[in-house]
Design a protein around this motif. Structure first.
Motif, mmCIF file in Angstrom:
data_model
loop_
_atom_site.group_PDB
_atom_site.id
_atom_site.type_symbol
_atom_site.label_atom_id
_atom_site.label_comp_id
_atom_site.label_asym_id
_atom_site.label_seq_id
_atom_site.Cartn_x
_atom_site.Cartn_y
_atom_site.Cartn_z
ATOM 1 N N GLY A 40 -34.067 95.194 93.693
ATOM 2 C CA GLY A 40 -35.140 95.186 92.870
ATOM 3 C C GLY A 40 -35.599 96.046 92.014
ATOM 4 N N ASP A 41 -36.220 96.125 91.349
ATOM 5 C CA ASP A 41 -36.092 97.284 89.296
ATOM 6 C C ASP A 41 -37.090 97.861 90.325
ATOM 7 O OD1 ASP A 41 -36.144 97.728 87.305
ATOM 8 O OD2 ASP A 41 -37.069 96.333 86.423
ATOM 9 N N ASN A 42 -36.750 99.405 89.648
ATOM 10 C CA ASN A 42 -37.410 100.561 89.063
ATOM 11 C C ASN A 42 -39.028 100.738 89.584
ATOM 12 O OD1 ASN A 42 -35.008 102.256 88.725
ATOM 13 N ND2 ASN A 42 -35.335 101.893 87.011
ATOM 14 N N GLY A 43 -39.478 100.958 90.925
ATOM 15 C CA GLY A 43 -40.801 100.484 91.612
ATOM 16 C C GLY A 43 -41.306 99.787 92.070
ATOM 17 N N ALA A 44 -39.613 99.002 92.641
ATOM 18 C CA ALA A 44 -40.296 98.198 93.302
ATOM 19 C C ALA A 44 -40.527 97.828 95.207
ATOM 20 C CB ALA A 44 -38.803 96.572 93.941
ATOM 21 N N GLY A 45 -39.973 99.167 95.317
ATOM 22 C CA GLY A 45 -40.317 99.335 96.703
ATOM 23 C C GLY A 45 -39.605 99.884 97.824
ATOM 24 N N LYS A 46 -38.227 99.616 96.906
ATOM 25 C CA LYS A 46 -36.603 100.603 97.685
ATOM 26 C C LYS A 46 -36.833 101.230 98.309
ATOM 27 C CE LYS A 46 -34.319 99.584 94.418
ATOM 28 N NZ LYS A 46 -35.139 99.708 93.228
ATOM 29 N N LEU A 227 -33.008 84.976 100.345
ATOM 30 C CA LEU A 227 -31.722 85.197 100.141
ATOM 31 C C LEU A 227 -30.865 84.566 100.389
ATOM 32 C CD1 LEU A 227 -32.133 85.435 95.373
ATOM 33 C CD2 LEU A 227 -33.022 83.903 96.692
ATOM 34 N N GLU A 228 -30.363 83.503 100.748
ATOM 35 C CA GLU A 228 -28.757 83.532 101.951
ATOM 36 C C GLU A 228 -27.262 83.409 100.997
ATOM 37 O OE1 GLU A 228 -28.395 83.234 105.315
ATOM 38 O OE2 GLU A 228 -31.013 82.887 105.446
ATOM 39 N N GLY A 229 -26.859 83.967 101.536
ATOM 40 C CA GLY A 229 -25.248 84.253 100.890
ATOM 41 C C GLY A 229 -24.560 83.395 100.195
ATOM 42 N N GLY A 230 -24.209 83.096 99.228
ATOM 43 C CA GLY A 230 -23.223 81.991 98.916
ATOM 44 C C GLY A 230 -24.179 81.105 98.290
ATOM 45 N N THR A 231 -26.032 81.675 98.242
ATOM 46 C CA THR A 231 -26.636 80.636 97.348
ATOM 47 C C THR A 231 -27.121 80.361 96.104
ATOM 48 O OG1 THR A 231 -28.345 80.666 98.422
ATOM 49 C CG2 THR A 231 -27.412 79.974 99.541
ATOM 50 N N PHE A 232 -26.433 81.914 95.479
ATOM 51 C CA PHE A 232 -27.608 81.997 94.580
ATOM 52 C C PHE A 232 -26.523 83.174 93.679
ATOM 53 C CE2 PHE A 232 -27.622 85.325 97.268
ATOM 54 C CZ PHE A 232 -27.320 87.136 96.732
ATOM 55 N N THR A 233 -27.013 82.970 92.039
ATOM 56 C CA THR A 233 -26.098 83.947 91.129
ATOM 57 C C THR A 233 -26.491 85.539 90.940
ATOM 58 O OG1 THR A 233 -26.845 83.004 89.604
ATOM 59 C CG2 THR A 233 -25.410 81.730 90.706
ATOM 60 N N ARG A 234 -25.926 85.858 89.952
ATOM 61 C CA ARG A 234 -26.138 86.964 89.592
ATOM 62 C C ARG A 234 -27.062 86.809 88.738
ATOM 63 N NH1 ARG A 234 -26.423 91.292 85.404
ATOM 64 N NH2 ARG A 234 -25.888 93.016 86.062
ATOM 65 N N ASP A 235 -27.303 85.230 88.040
ATOM 66 C CA ASP A 235 -28.693 85.401 87.183
ATOM 67 C C ASP A 235 -29.827 84.899 87.980
ATOM 68 O OD1 ASP A 235 -27.472 85.515 84.621
ATOM 69 O OD2 ASP A 235 -27.105 83.264 84.260
ATOM 70 N N ASP A 236 -29.720 84.248 88.882
ATOM 71 C CA ASP A 236 -31.132 83.947 89.842
ATOM 72 C C ASP A 236 -31.367 84.980 90.140
ATOM 73 O OD1 ASP A 236 -30.456 81.026 89.775
ATOM 74 O OD2 ASP A 236 -28.308 81.747 91.814
ATOM 75 N N LEU A 237 -30.465 86.203 90.561
ATOM 76 C CA LEU A 237 -31.345 87.353 90.809
ATOM 77 C C LEU A 237 -31.852 88.519 90.134
ATOM 78 C CD1 LEU A 237 -28.773 89.343 93.153
ATOM 79 C CD2 LEU A 237 -30.015 88.287 94.062
ATOM 80 N N VAL A 238 -31.643 87.497 88.807
ATOM 81 C CA VAL A 238 -32.140 88.687 87.935
ATOM 82 C C VAL A 238 -33.835 87.446 87.722
ATOM 83 C CG1 VAL A 238 -31.975 89.051 85.174
ATOM 84 C CG2 VAL A 238 -30.789 89.729 86.600
ATOM 85 N N ALA A 239 -33.323 86.616 87.844
ATOM 86 C CA ALA A 239 -34.785 86.169 87.332
ATOM 87 C C ALA A 239 -35.928 86.205 89.070
ATOM 88 C CB ALA A 239 -34.236 84.246 87.665
ATOM 89 N N HIS A 240 -35.223 86.199 89.773
ATOM 90 C CA HIS A 240 -36.362 87.221 91.131
ATOM 91 C C HIS A 240 -36.950 88.240 90.995
ATOM 92 C CE1 HIS A 240 -36.081 83.418 93.744
ATOM 93 N NE2 HIS A 240 -35.094 83.231 93.148
ATOM 94 N N ILE A 241 -35.957 89.572 90.650
ATOM 95 C CA ILE A 241 -35.877 91.036 89.770
ATOM 96 C C ILE A 241 -37.251 90.760 89.147
ATOM 97 C CG2 ILE A 241 -35.625 93.091 89.699
ATOM 98 C CD1 ILE A 241 -32.556 92.143 91.003
ATOM 99 N N THR A 242 -37.362 90.012 88.015
ATOM 100 C CA THR A 242 -37.991 90.157 87.243
ATOM 101 C C THR A 242 -39.305 89.435 86.929
ATOM 102 O OG1 THR A 242 -37.296 88.415 85.902
ATOM 103 C CG2 THR A 242 -36.226 90.549 85.430
ATOM 104 N N GLY A 243 -39.744 88.194 88.642
ATOM 105 C CA GLY A 243 -40.841 87.356 88.522
ATOM 106 C C GLY A 243 -40.386 86.038 87.780
ATOM 107 N N ILE A 244 -39.263 86.011 87.325
ATOM 108 C CA ILE A 244 -39.339 84.317 86.485
ATOM 109 C C ILE A 244 -39.936 83.057 87.937
ATOM 110 C CG2 ILE A 244 -37.869 83.160 85.038
ATOM 111 C CD1 ILE A 244 -37.195 85.405 83.865
ATOM 112 N N HIS A 245 -39.072 83.600 88.632
ATOM 113 C CA HIS A 245 -38.929 81.925 89.758
ATOM 114 C C HIS A 245 -40.500 82.520 90.579
ATOM 115 C CE1 HIS A 245 -34.801 80.672 90.029
ATOM 116 N NE2 HIS A 245 -34.553 81.766 90.016
ATOM 117 N N SER A 246 -41.270 83.707 89.979
ATOM 118 C CA SER A 246 -42.591 83.238 90.241
ATOM 119 C C SER A 246 -43.343 82.277 89.917
ATOM 120 C CB SER A 246 -43.117 84.905 90.787
ATOM 121 O OG SER A 246 -42.069 85.523 92.183
ATOM 122 N N SER A 247 -43.073 82.629 88.278
ATOM 123 C CA SER A 247 -44.492 82.087 87.748
ATOM 124 C C SER A 247 -44.596 80.528 87.403
ATOM 125 C CB SER A 247 -43.993 82.703 86.446
ATOM 126 O OG SER A 247 -42.794 82.271 86.057
#
Length: 247
Positions: A40-46, A227-247
């Motif tokens: 997660g991004d800075n301030g995400a709660g990690k 996300l289950e291992g083997g089902t996502f890419t780096r771009d997928d992670l970035v999209a989830h971290i930035t909230g693109i997948h939530s919009s």
């Protein structure tokens, strides 16, 4: 192999710092034999999540933590370690002037005839390094002279010495070079393969894609996705971290 029955369950985990909500209604299961990444991004709660599990921070009253199916209250780091939850922080909390076995056995020294048994501690240290597939030559040298990857091996070996079931690693590859990051990656997989539940907070998205059995994405204090291992890419992670997948 992941044990389907979770060793730790987080239910409605919430934490406020004054008027700021660092975690909000986080529910998550953690399994033995699993390599679970928290991203997660800075301030995400990690960090707040890790600090609660390690006993350094108490969550809000509505939060619930189950360990081996039973509700628990983790009030101190000592209590967490007593349960089998061991945390390796980014600064490693090692004594640079002490050698590997002195660090590993600090507070749990072996004795013989009322004297420290250095030979037994050094022999056990070599065995621990062998268990995690790490080569740290000359365990009697001060850890301050070691590489970042070797220092991580010392900290992780301490987790194996204790009766740990869950190992939390907070940014283990931060400020490490390429070779050292590979060493740490090997260490985390060895821990997982030995049956531990391994939880890694990481900004190294390539390593997450490569090694994660599951990846939990936190965003503004809440779980955005699991996300289950083997089902996502780096771009997928970035999209989830930035909230693109939530919009």
């Amino acid at each position: 192999m992941r044990n389907e029955k979770p060793i730790v369950e987080l239910r409605r985990l919430t934490k406020d710092y004054g008027g700021v909500r660092a975690l909000n209604d986080v529910s998550l299961s953690i399994h033995e034999g699993e390599l679970l990444f928290i991203v997660g991004d800075n301030g995400a709660g990690k960090s707040t999540l890790v600090n609660i599990l390690s006993g350094a921070v108490m969550p809000n009253a509505e939060s619930e933590i189950l360990f081996k199916g039973k509700p628990v209250r983790i009030a101190t780091p000592k209590q967490a370690q007593g349960m089998g939850i061991f945390t390796v922080y980014q600064d490693l909390s090692l004594c640079n002037d002490l050698n590997a076995f002195q660090n590993i056995f600090l507070g749990n020294e072996l004795t013989r005839a009322a004297r420290l048994n250095h030979e037994s501690m050094e022999r056990r240290t070599r065995d621990l390094f062998g268990e995690i597939g790490s080569n740290v030559p000359n365990p009697s040298a001060p850890v301050g002279t070691r590489s970042g990857g070797q220092r991580q091996a010392v900290a992780i070996a301490k987790a194996l010495l204790l009766p740990s079931k869950v190992v939390l690693l907070d940014e283990p590859t931060a400020a490490l070079g390429v070779i050292q990051r590979k060493q740490v990656s090997k260490l985390t997989r060895s821990l997982r393969d030995s049956g531990h539940a391994v939880v890694v907070v990481s900004q190294d998205l390539d390593e997450v894609v490569k090694s994660a059995d599951r990846a939990v994405v936190l965003r503004i204090g809440e779980i955005e996705s699991v996300l289950e291992g083997g089902t996502f890419t780096r771009d997928d992670l970035v999209a989830h971290i930035t909230g693109i997948h939530s919009s």
